[in-house]
Design a protein around this motif. Sequence first.
Motif, short mmCIF file in Angstrom:
data_model
loop_
_atom_site.label_atom_id
_atom_site.label_comp_id
_atom_site.label_asym_id
_atom_site.label_seq_id
_atom_site.Cartn_x
_atom_site.Cartn_y
_atom_site.Cartn_z
N GLN A 6 13.30 36.84 60.81
CA GLN A 6 12.28 34.89 60.67
C GLN A 6 12.61 34.62 59.14
N ASN A 8 10.92 31.76 57.12
CA ASN A 8 9.62 31.40 57.21
C ASN A 8 8.76 30.76 55.74
N THR A 9 9.15 31.32 55.01
CA THR A 9 8.90 30.76 53.65
C THR A 9 9.61 29.58 53.39
N TYR A 35 16.05 32.80 63.14
CA TYR A 35 14.98 32.24 63.57
C TYR A 35 14.57 31.62 62.22
N ASP A 37 11.65 29.17 61.45
CA ASP A 37 10.09 28.87 61.46
C ASP A 37 9.94 26.90 60.87
N SER A 98 11.03 41.61 72.12
CA SER A 98 11.07 42.36 70.27
C SER A 98 11.79 43.60 70.55
N ILE A 104 12.84 43.67 63.25
CA ILE A 104 12.85 42.44 62.77
C ILE A 104 12.02 42.52 61.01
N ARG A 106 11.31 40.26 58.01
CA ARG A 106 9.97 38.27 57.99
C ARG A 106 10.55 38.08 55.70
#
Length: 107
Positions: A6, A8-9, A35, A37, A98, A104, A106
């Motif tokens: 993921q 997302n930053t 993914y 974001d 999940s 996972i 991030r």
Amino acid sequence: MKLLIQLNTPTEMASYEGCALALTLATFGHEVQLYLDAPVFGLLMQPETRLHGMIQSLDLYDMPAAWLPNDVFSGWVTGMLPTDLASQLTLIPEVVNSQDFEQILRF
């Protein structure tokens, strides 16, 4: 190994590192799903960013299209991106287990 990464930053370095890891793992036969974001959409809109170019190359690594959140902003961003980049993006499936992923990560 099946992984979900993921991003997302909203910084180019964090997005680059996460995407580079995904491409490297895919090179060595791991199943990797990206993914993206909403915070990284600004980087996708800038053709000179590394993330923009890396997402365009997902096919070369036999990776599936990167997931986007299922919201209004995702539709807007895919409509604004060049076709070759937009083709590498899809909305996240309605149901994601999940447990299907061994790890996972991030960024």
